[in-house]
Design a protein around this motif. Structure first.
Motif, mmCIF file in Angstrom:
data_model
loop_
_atom_site.group_PDB
_atom_site.id
_atom_site.type_symbol
_atom_site.label_atom_id
_atom_site.label_comp_id
_atom_site.label_asym_id
_atom_site.label_seq_id
_atom_site.Cartn_x
_atom_site.Cartn_y
_atom_site.Cartn_z
ATOM 1 N N THR A 4 -25.683 -70.235 49.618
ATOM 2 C CA THR A 4 -25.728 -68.917 48.984
ATOM 3 C C THR A 4 -24.435 -68.685 48.203
ATOM 4 O O THR A 4 -23.359 -68.952 48.737
ATOM 5 N N SER A 7 -20.397 -64.379 46.462
ATOM 6 C CA SER A 7 -20.513 -62.925 46.261
ATOM 7 C C SER A 7 -21.819 -62.378 46.829
ATOM 8 O O SER A 7 -21.828 -61.290 47.423
ATOM 9 N N ASP A 8 -22.913 -63.128 46.677
ATOM 10 C CA ASP A 8 -24.198 -62.698 47.236
ATOM 11 C C ASP A 8 -24.156 -62.659 48.760
ATOM 12 O O ASP A 8 -24.685 -61.735 49.389
ATOM 13 N N TYR A 9 -23.529 -63.662 49.352
ATOM 14 C CA TYR A 9 -23.414 -63.721 50.813
ATOM 15 C C TYR A 9 -22.630 -62.510 51.328
ATOM 16 O O TYR A 9 -23.044 -61.849 52.274
ATOM 17 N N MET A 10 -21.504 -62.232 50.663
ATOM 18 C CA MET A 10 -20.673 -61.105 51.102
ATOM 19 C C MET A 10 -21.428 -59.785 50.979
ATOM 20 O O MET A 10 -21.337 -58.933 51.867
ATOM 21 N N LYS A 11 -22.182 -59.626 49.888
ATOM 22 C CA LYS A 11 -22.962 -58.395 49.706
ATOM 23 C C LYS A 11 -24.042 -58.270 50.773
ATOM 24 O O LYS A 11 -24.251 -57.198 51.344
ATOM 25 N N SER A 12 -24.743 -59.376 51.055
ATOM 26 C CA SER A 12 -25.849 -59.320 52.019
ATOM 27 C C SER A 12 -25.373 -59.032 53.439
ATOM 28 O O SER A 12 -26.091 -58.430 54.223
ATOM 29 N N LYS A 13 -24.160 -59.463 53.749
ATOM 30 C CA LYS A 13 -23.602 -59.237 55.088
ATOM 31 C C LYS A 13 -22.672 -58.030 55.128
ATOM 32 O O LYS A 13 -22.101 -57.718 56.163
ATOM 33 N N ASN A 14 -22.505 -57.374 53.955
ATOM 34 C CA ASN A 14 -21.613 -56.221 53.832
ATOM 35 C C ASN A 14 -20.197 -56.556 54.314
ATOM 36 O O ASN A 14 -19.596 -55.813 55.084
ATOM 37 N N SER A 16 -16.149 -57.413 53.624
ATOM 38 C CA SER A 16 -15.015 -57.237 52.715
ATOM 39 C C SER A 16 -14.380 -58.609 52.476
ATOM 40 O O SER A 16 -14.692 -59.583 53.169
ATOM 41 N N GLN A 17 -13.485 -58.673 51.504
ATOM 42 C CA GLN A 17 -12.780 -59.928 51.260
ATOM 43 C C GLN A 17 -11.980 -60.357 52.494
ATOM 44 O O GLN A 17 -11.950 -61.541 52.834
ATOM 45 N N LEU A 35 -13.504 -65.106 43.649
ATOM 46 C CA LEU A 35 -14.451 -64.154 43.067
ATOM 47 C C LEU A 35 -14.054 -63.755 41.646
ATOM 48 O O LEU A 35 -14.899 -63.708 40.753
#
Length: 71
Positions: A4, A7-14, A16-17, A35
């Motif tokens: 994945t 950025s998509d992974y981070m969004k889907s799991k909510n 933060s950096q 990013l």
């Protein structure tokens, strides 16, 4: 193996950096640069812990037709 975009992974799991950095044992700054520079970084899920992988073109064969027309 599931791959994945970071950025998509981070969004889907909510995430933060900072949270993402903690998961993969990197700094928040390293995640930020990945990013911001729009690198082809993917989160790879499978057996064991998640991993980050970068896809990068190393070389490409020249098209002889294109080279001849440019000369």
């Amino acid at each position: 193996m599931i791959k994945t975009p970071l950025s998509d992974y981070m969004k889907s799991k909510n995430l933060s950096q900072s949270e993402m950095a903690e998961l993969v044992k990197l700094t928040q700054g390293a995640i930020s640069k990945m990013l911001l520079r729009d690198r082809a970084i993917f989160v790879v899920e499978g057996d064991g812990p998640i991993k980050l992988m970068e896809e990068k073109l190393v070389a490409q064969a020249c098209d002889s037709v294109s080279q001849q027309s440019a000369a």
